[in-house]
Write a protein that holds these residues in place. Structure first.
Motif, short mmCIF file in Angstrom:
data_model
loop_
_atom_site.label_atom_id
_atom_site.label_comp_id
_atom_site.label_asym_id
_atom_site.label_seq_id
_atom_site.Cartn_x
_atom_site.Cartn_y
_atom_site.Cartn_z
N GLU A 195 42.49 31.75 40.46
CA GLU A 195 41.25 31.10 40.05
C GLU A 195 40.95 29.91 40.95
OE1 GLU A 195 40.84 30.19 35.92
OE2 GLU A 195 40.38 32.27 35.44
N GLY A 196 42.00 29.20 41.40
CA GLY A 196 41.79 28.10 42.32
C GLY A 196 41.19 28.57 43.64
N LEU A 197 41.56 29.78 44.06
CA LEU A 197 41.02 30.36 45.30
C LEU A 197 39.64 30.98 45.09
CD1 LEU A 197 44.30 32.03 46.62
CD2 LEU A 197 43.10 30.10 47.68
N ARG A 198 39.14 30.92 43.87
CA ARG A 198 37.78 31.36 43.53
C ARG A 198 37.58 32.87 43.65
NH1 ARG A 198 38.27 26.50 42.64
NH2 ARG A 198 36.63 24.93 42.80
N ALA A 224 43.05 33.00 31.91
CA ALA A 224 41.97 33.37 32.83
C ALA A 224 40.60 33.09 32.24
CB ALA A 224 42.08 34.84 33.20
N SER A 225 39.73 32.49 33.06
CA SER A 225 38.33 32.29 32.69
C SER A 225 37.41 33.26 33.41
CB SER A 225 37.91 30.84 33.00
OG SER A 225 38.65 29.91 32.23
N VAL A 226 37.91 33.91 34.47
CA VAL A 226 37.11 34.90 35.19
C VAL A 226 37.36 36.28 34.57
CG1 VAL A 226 37.22 33.58 37.34
CG2 VAL A 226 38.94 35.35 36.90
N PRO A 227 36.49 37.27 34.87
CA PRO A 227 36.70 38.61 34.33
C PRO A 227 38.07 39.18 34.69
CG PRO A 227 34.50 38.40 35.25
CD PRO A 227 35.22 37.15 35.61
N VAL A 228 38.64 39.93 33.76
CA VAL A 228 40.01 40.45 33.92
C VAL A 228 39.98 41.96 34.12
CG1 VAL A 228 42.25 40.75 32.80
CG2 VAL A 228 41.04 38.57 32.61
N ILE A 229 40.75 42.41 35.12
CA ILE A 229 40.85 43.82 35.50
C ILE A 229 42.16 44.40 34.97
CG2 ILE A 229 40.92 45.43 37.45
CD1 ILE A 229 39.78 43.06 39.16
N VAL A 230 42.11 45.63 34.43
CA VAL A 230 43.33 46.33 34.02
C VAL A 230 43.27 47.76 34.55
CG1 VAL A 230 44.79 47.06 32.11
CG2 VAL A 230 43.50 44.94 31.92
N LYS A 231 44.27 48.11 35.39
CA LYS A 231 44.34 49.46 35.98
C LYS A 231 45.77 49.98 35.82
CE LYS A 231 42.71 50.46 39.89
NZ LYS A 231 42.56 50.47 41.36
N PRO A 232 46.09 50.60 34.68
CA PRO A 232 47.45 51.09 34.46
C PRO A 232 47.69 52.43 35.14
CG PRO A 232 46.18 50.87 32.39
CD PRO A 232 45.22 50.85 33.53
N ASN A 233 48.98 52.76 35.26
CA ASN A 233 49.35 54.12 35.62
C ASN A 233 49.14 55.03 34.41
OD1 ASN A 233 50.15 53.21 38.13
ND2 ASN A 233 52.31 53.08 37.59
N LYS A 262 39.09 46.11 23.87
CA LYS A 262 38.92 45.25 22.70
C LYS A 262 39.66 43.92 22.85
CE LYS A 262 38.30 49.00 19.34
NZ LYS A 262 38.94 49.78 18.24
N ARG A 263 40.79 43.96 23.56
CA ARG A 263 41.58 42.75 23.73
C ARG A 263 40.92 41.75 24.69
NH1 ARG A 263 47.90 43.67 22.92
NH2 ARG A 263 47.81 45.33 21.38
N GLY A 264 40.00 42.26 25.53
CA GLY A 264 39.27 41.31 26.38
C GLY A 264 39.12 41.66 27.83
N ALA A 265 39.57 42.84 28.27
CA ALA A 265 39.38 43.23 29.67
C ALA A 265 37.91 43.44 29.96
CB ALA A 265 40.18 44.50 29.98
N SER A 266 37.51 43.21 31.21
CA SER A 266 36.11 43.37 31.62
C SER A 266 35.90 44.52 32.59
CB SER A 266 35.61 42.09 32.29
OG SER A 266 35.58 41.01 31.39
N LEU A 267 36.95 44.88 33.35
CA LEU A 267 36.89 45.99 34.30
C LEU A 267 38.12 46.85 34.07
CD1 LEU A 267 36.19 43.10 36.09
CD2 LEU A 267 35.21 44.88 37.53
N ILE A 268 37.93 48.15 33.83
CA ILE A 268 39.07 49.00 33.53
C ILE A 268 39.03 50.26 34.39
CG2 ILE A 268 39.47 48.18 31.19
CD1 ILE A 268 37.86 50.51 30.11
N GLY A 269 40.21 50.73 34.73
CA GLY A 269 40.34 51.93 35.55
C GLY A 269 41.76 52.41 35.49
N GLY A 270 42.16 53.22 36.46
CA GLY A 270 43.50 53.75 36.47
C GLY A 270 44.17 53.61 37.82
N CYS A 271 45.49 53.79 37.82
CA CYS A 271 46.25 53.74 39.07
C CYS A 271 47.06 55.04 39.18
CB CYS A 271 47.12 52.48 39.08
SG CYS A 271 47.56 51.91 40.75
N CYS A 272 48.30 54.96 39.56
CA CYS A 272 49.09 56.16 39.85
C CYS A 272 49.08 57.16 38.70
CB CYS A 272 50.53 55.77 40.16
SG CYS A 272 50.71 54.66 41.57
N GLY A 273 48.85 58.41 39.02
CA GLY A 273 48.88 59.47 38.02
C GLY A 273 47.58 59.68 37.27
N PHE A 300 35.81 29.97 28.30
CA PHE A 300 36.37 29.14 29.38
C PHE A 300 37.68 28.52 28.91
CE2 PHE A 300 36.77 25.00 31.51
CZ PHE A 300 36.74 25.41 32.83
N LYS A 301 38.71 28.58 29.77
CA LYS A 301 40.02 28.04 29.41
C LYS A 301 40.18 26.65 30.04
CE LYS A 301 40.82 32.21 27.79
NZ LYS A 301 39.89 33.07 28.53
#
Length: 647
Positions: A195-198, A224-233, A262-273, A300-301
């Protein structure tokens, strides 16, 4: 529409595992996936199109390993595979009847950065900078830095992307099930630095399935105050008949991702598999939740955090200790060590302060006739190899400040800026660029105000000017300044009142160089320690003190016990349970053993001690009695998660 305009307002879907589908199409073991951008463009394009058709808004171009450190092929250049990779993804998007985005996929170099490996920070930066420039020129809509396991490497990548392009920058890391990176970083330290690196969005990918990622996501959302990404396998890898497969099927993946949303992710996708079927199930399970304006975790945190590669220190609750001893002011031995370029002296001071209880280390190497930018850079790098404590970069030399902030592995504290316009004009751009918590001194062109109200006014001026750079007050710590009572009898009273007013009016954290209060007086520790207690009671968030002073530490442990910061008085009892108060002194060459030098990571110290030992002792005895026990202790620390690769 630029993707930045949609971030945080609506749910965005990413794609799944490119490597998974390339292997299904015939990618051979050891074959470079990026070469398929040129040799099999129709297959790569078809994979992208399948993800778009499954519902992905963003696909990552097939450029994960396209950097000079990792991509070695005599037939094609990095430029050729990146241009082809972006073109393939863009052609796929043009066939879809909705707005789509192509991300330049930037993966790790495959090498460890110094001091863990042999890759220099700036060399890593240059490798990423080339990729970023080529990606933007080829038409990428954003840069997604992913699968990073080292804060230092991801910092090099983010800086390269920010300094060489105008594109949005996403960054995702690989955490283990304990919430740690391979090199020791934890969630708050990673979030604070990114977040410091913007960065525009941050999060987690790879390493785990969606169920295992949920606790990590919950922790990320605390900071985190910026949007959060989650990309699980697609779950965890397993083997059957010699083939690797993942154990989460598309429908189950969709259900997990709905919970992650529901927990708060803003961008979701997948990774391996994960396949287009997984993405389609994810989209279907969350299709009615595209509007995420009021989703949990988006607030905002307001947390003031400084960090190193593996440790975050939060200011604002229990008072923190900033060790003052790496500073030549009033220290003849330290001045001589700087003149002699005795880096080991500095490292011993760092370790002795860490062992004595410091949470942050002040670093000042300013002396006349010294190349301060070069020395500051070197000292910061060396300190990061022996201690995981965050550093406070203390200098009035702007070149030295930038040199240190650039190669610092984390989000540093910066000492300092003041209310003079020239100071703010010089320091705030660096805080905006590199991230950091900056100390604001309450003085300006008119000097240091004589009243508490005057100092509070200067604090407000600093906070307001910082806003112009997008620097929030959570990243500003105010120093209302101590004036010695030997020359200004009301100095302590004014300082304490200013402390209270700054905290009440602006809600910011506060720091003080405590020992300034007693200059010119006999038996200074008595005045310092009592003033320290009074300052903590008045709202001091962090005192710049000597943690080797028993008087100061006695005040600190007593205050924490009295104010219930020390649960069950455990730390106080640990320190004083024997009722034998021993002054802590810095380690010296005569006191330090080879075993201790190895455990602390003091390379030169270990060398010198060994050279002395071999004069009187058999080499095998040295190995058995010193080296092996030291390495055994380090190994146990690594096993327990208390020692990490940088150390």
């Amino acid at each position: 529409m630029n993707i930045r305009e949609r971030l945080g307002k609506e749910l965005l879907f990413l794609d799944g595992g490119m490597g998974t589908l390339l292997q299904a199409e015939g990618l051979a073991p050891g074959e470079l996936p990026e070469t398929w951008n040129i040799e099999h463009p129709e297959k790569v394009e078809a994979i992208h199109r399948r993800y778009y058709e499954a519902g992905s808004d963003v696909v990552l171009a097939n450029t994960f390993g396209a950097n000079v450190c990792k991509f070695h092929d005599d037939r094609y250049t990095v430029e050729e595979v990146i241009r082809a990779g972006i073109a393939n993804a863009k052609r796929a998007g043009e066939q879809i009847g909705k707005e789509t985005y192509v991300a330049l996929d930037m993966g790790p170099t495959g090498k460890l950065l110094k001091p863990m490996g042999d890759l220099d920070f700036e060399d890593a930066y240059q490798a990423f900078a080339e990729v970023a420039r080529l990606g933007e020129e080829a038409g990428a809509d954003l840069i997604h830095i992913e699968t990073m396991s080292d804060t230092y490497e991801v910092k090099a990548a983010v800086l390269a992307a920010k300094e060489n392009t105008s594109l949005p920058v996403f960054a995702t890391m690989i955490f283990d099930d304990k919430g740690k990176l391979l090199t020791g970083g934890d969630v708050p330290s990673v979030v604070a630095m990114l977040e410091g690196l913007r960065v525009d969005a941050l999060g987690i990918n790879c390493g785990m399935g969606p169920e295992q990622m949920m606790p990590i996501l919950d922790e990320i959302l605390q900071y985190a105050s910026v949007p959060v990404i989650v990309k699980p396998n697609a779950g965890l890898p397993k083997q059957k008949d010699g083939e690797v497969y993942y154990d989460v099927e598309p429908e189950e993946f969709g259900r997990f991702m709905a919970e992650i949303l529901k927990r708060g992710a803003s961008l979701i996708g997948g990774c391996c598999g994960t396949t287009p079927a997984h993405i389609r199930a994810m989209v279907e399970a969350t299709k009615d939740q595209r509007d995420i304006t009021d989703r949990p975790g988006k607030e905002f945190k307001n947390r003031t955090i400084v960090s190193s590669y593996g440790r975050a220190v939060e200011l604002g609750g229990k008072p923190m200790i900033i060790g003052e001893r790496i500073n030549p002011t009033g220290k003849k031995k330290f001045k001589q060590a700087l003149k002699d370029h005795d880096i080991d002296y500095i490292l011993r001071e760092a370790i002795s302060q860490q062992d004595a209880g410091a949470h942050i280390l002040d670093v000042n190497v300013g002396l006349p006739d010294i190349d301060e930018p070069a020395l500051m850079r070197e000292v910061v790098q060396e300190l990061q190899s022996v201690t995981s404590l965050p550093l406070q970069i203390d200098t009035v030399d702007i070149s030295a400040l930038e040199a240190a902030m650039r190669i610092y592995n984390g989000k540093p504290m910066v000492n300092s800026v003041n209310g003079k316009q020239s100071s703010m004009d010089a320091v705030f751009p660096l805080i905006k660029k590199y991230g950091g918590v900056v100390v604001g001194l309450t003085l300006d062109e008119d000097g240091i105000p004589a009243t508490a109200e005057g100092r509070v006014k200067v604090a407000g001026k600093i906070i307001e000017e910082a806003k112009k750079y997008g620097i929030d007050k959570k990243d500003i710590v105010i120093d209302v300044l101590c004036m010695t009572i030997s020359s200004e009898p009301t100095g302590a009273i004014t300082t304490l009142e200013a402390l209270r007013q700054v905290r009440e009016k602006y809600g910011v954290c506060a720091v003080l160089g405590v020992s300034n209060i007693s200059f010119g007086l006999p038996y200074r520790p008595a005045v310092n320690s009592n003033f320290y207690t009074m300052a903590m009671q008045s709202g001091l968030s962090a005192g710049i003190i000597n943690p080797l002073s028993e008087d100061m530490m006695r005040s600190y442990y007593s205050f924490c016990a009295l104010m219930n910061y020390d649960e069950n008085c455990e730390k106080y009892i640990e320190q004083y349970g024997s009722q034998k108060v021993q002054a802590v002194t810095p380690a010296t060459k005569a006191e330090m053993t080879l075993k201790t030098a190895i455990e602390k990571g003091l390379k030169e110290e270990a060398h010198h001690i060994t050279a002395e030992l071999v004069k009187d002792k058999a080499p095998l005895d040295i190995i058995n009695e010193e080296l092996i026990p030291a390495l055994d202790q380090v190994g146990k620390g690594f096993e327990k998660g208390t020692v990490f690769l940088p150390q």
